[in-house]
Design an enzyme around this catalytic site. Structure first.
Site, short mmCIF file in Angstrom:
data_model
loop_
_atom_site.label_atom_id
_atom_site.label_comp_id
_atom_site.label_asym_id
_atom_site.label_seq_id
_atom_site.Cartn_x
_atom_site.Cartn_y
_atom_site.Cartn_z
CB SER A 62 -0.91 0.00 1.23
OG SER A 62 -1.61 1.23 1.36
NE ARG A 63 -1.36 5.84 -3.28
CZ ARG A 63 -2.23 5.50 -4.23
NH1 ARG A 63 -1.78 5.02 -5.37
NH2 ARG A 63 -3.52 5.64 -4.06
CG HIS A 105 -6.68 -1.47 -12.60
ND1 HIS A 105 -7.86 -2.03 -13.05
CD2 HIS A 105 -6.82 -1.35 -11.26
CE1 HIS A 105 -8.67 -2.24 -12.03
NE2 HIS A 105 -8.06 -1.81 -10.93
CE LYS A 123 -15.45 -5.67 -11.24
NZ LYS A 123 -16.01 -4.37 -10.89
#
Length: 354
Positions: A62-63, A105, A123
């Protein structure tokens, strides 16, 4: 499974639904997974893997390092990283699951591909077809597996649908109807309304009915769309009519303005299939005759944890040395992204930085 289609329906054998051909979830080779972006969909994904498969989640990135650590502690994951770059460079990771908003993405999947990791991308695959094409080219050059996490494609009840359509049991398919709508309160900070996160109904919700119709009808011969923008300029609602190569129609709807039934149906000249809401998750399938009589019903064994099936498919493909899945081939992902691009053009919707 195949069915002979008699000329006279009065002489027809009893019409029944086939059993799904979905392999056992625990028969898939065990991979070591890294998770990018520990949000709500990542929670469902890891829960499903740990409950129903032998797959191992070994790292999360994660950031926000604290967020990664909290996620890792919740699920007993050994490694937590405060950047995506650190995660994809972890040599203990076989495959990376990209669970971030659509806007991230492309960059995150490309990082993983460049690091030589196999990749499963939530998706909709990317914001647009151009980004999708670049990822596919990069994965093929690097020799790594890449797949869109269109989890619906891998569920047992969808295999039942595939078999029925292919067998001709329904007769000639004429109409596919599917919808996906949620009521999302208007909030400019919500991901569904945020242009910078590639928000809107279409990429997050509408991709389900579009992908379902493509699976049943094959490549679209035509696509017509109308829609309404949300107050932030993203697509708030879209209604789409498509035609398949045979001339069959797909009538599809998506919206963030109202909760819809989220059902689907496939109607042919002899019978139809009805799929309960939520059609895109584990669901009951009914075979209905021309006189509206119930002929057969399929109920899946698992009504939760549906995200595990896509992970098992990825593991089976990688174990077999394959770089993509026949159930969700990259060419189909790219073609569907082009359809979504066209719908957004019709609706005059674009995202920052495209």
């Amino acid at each position: 499974m195949s069915h002979e289609l008699p000329v006279d329906d009065h002489d027809a054998p009893r019409m029944v639904l086939p059993a799904p051909r979905t392999p056992s979830l625990r028969d898939a080779p065990v991979l070591k997974w890294g998770v990018v972006a520990p949000g709500w969909i990542a929670n469902y994904f890891v829960e499903a893997l740990q409950k129903y498969t032998d797959q191992k989640v070994v790292a999360v990135g994660s950031r926000d390092a604290g967020r990664a650590r909290a996620f890792a502690d919740r699920f007993g994951i050994p490694s937590a990283y405060g950047s995506y770059a650190e995660l994809v460079e972890d040599r203990d990771v076989d495959i990376v699951y990209i669970a971030s908003p659509h806007s991230g993405h492309f960059e995150q999947a490309m990082q993983a591909i460049d690091a030589g990791r196999h990749v499963l991308v939530e998706k909709a695959f990317t914001r647009n077809a151009g980004e999708a094409e670049q990822l596919i080219e990069a994965a093929r050059k690097r020799g790594v597996f890449l797949m869109e996490a269109m989890w619906t494609r891998f569920l047992p009840h969808i295999d039942v649908v595939r078999q029925v359509v292919a067998s001709g049991l329904l007769g000639e398919v004429q109409t596919v109807i599917a919808d996906h709508g949620l009521r999302v309160d208007p909030d400019p900070g919500h991901r569904h309304y945020a242009p910078e996160l590639a928000g809107g109904a279409l990429l997050d919700l509408g991709i389900y009915p579009v992908s379902f119709a493509w699976m049943v009808l094959g490549p679209f011969a035509s696509v017509t769309a109308v829609g309404t923008k949300a107050f932030t300029g993203v697509d708030g609602q879209a209604s789409i009519v498509v035609t398949g190569g045979s001339g069959a129609h797909g009538v599809l709807n998506t919206t963030v303005f109202a909760r819809t039934p989220t059902t689907a149906s496939v109607s042919g000249t002899r019978a139809r299939l009805e799929i309960d809401g939520h059609f895109y998750g584990p669901a009951e399938v009914r075979l209905i005759g021309r006189d509206h009589e119930l002929l057969d019903t399929f109920v899946p064994d698992l009504l939760d944890g549906g995200l595990c099936y896509q992970a098992a498919e990825a593991a089976r493909c990688i174990g077999a040395g394959r770089l993509e899945s026949d159930l969700m081939p990259l060419s189909e992902t790219l073609s569907i992204m082009r359809v979504l691009d066209g719908v957004r053009r019709d609706l005059d919707v674009s995202f920052p930085g495209e």
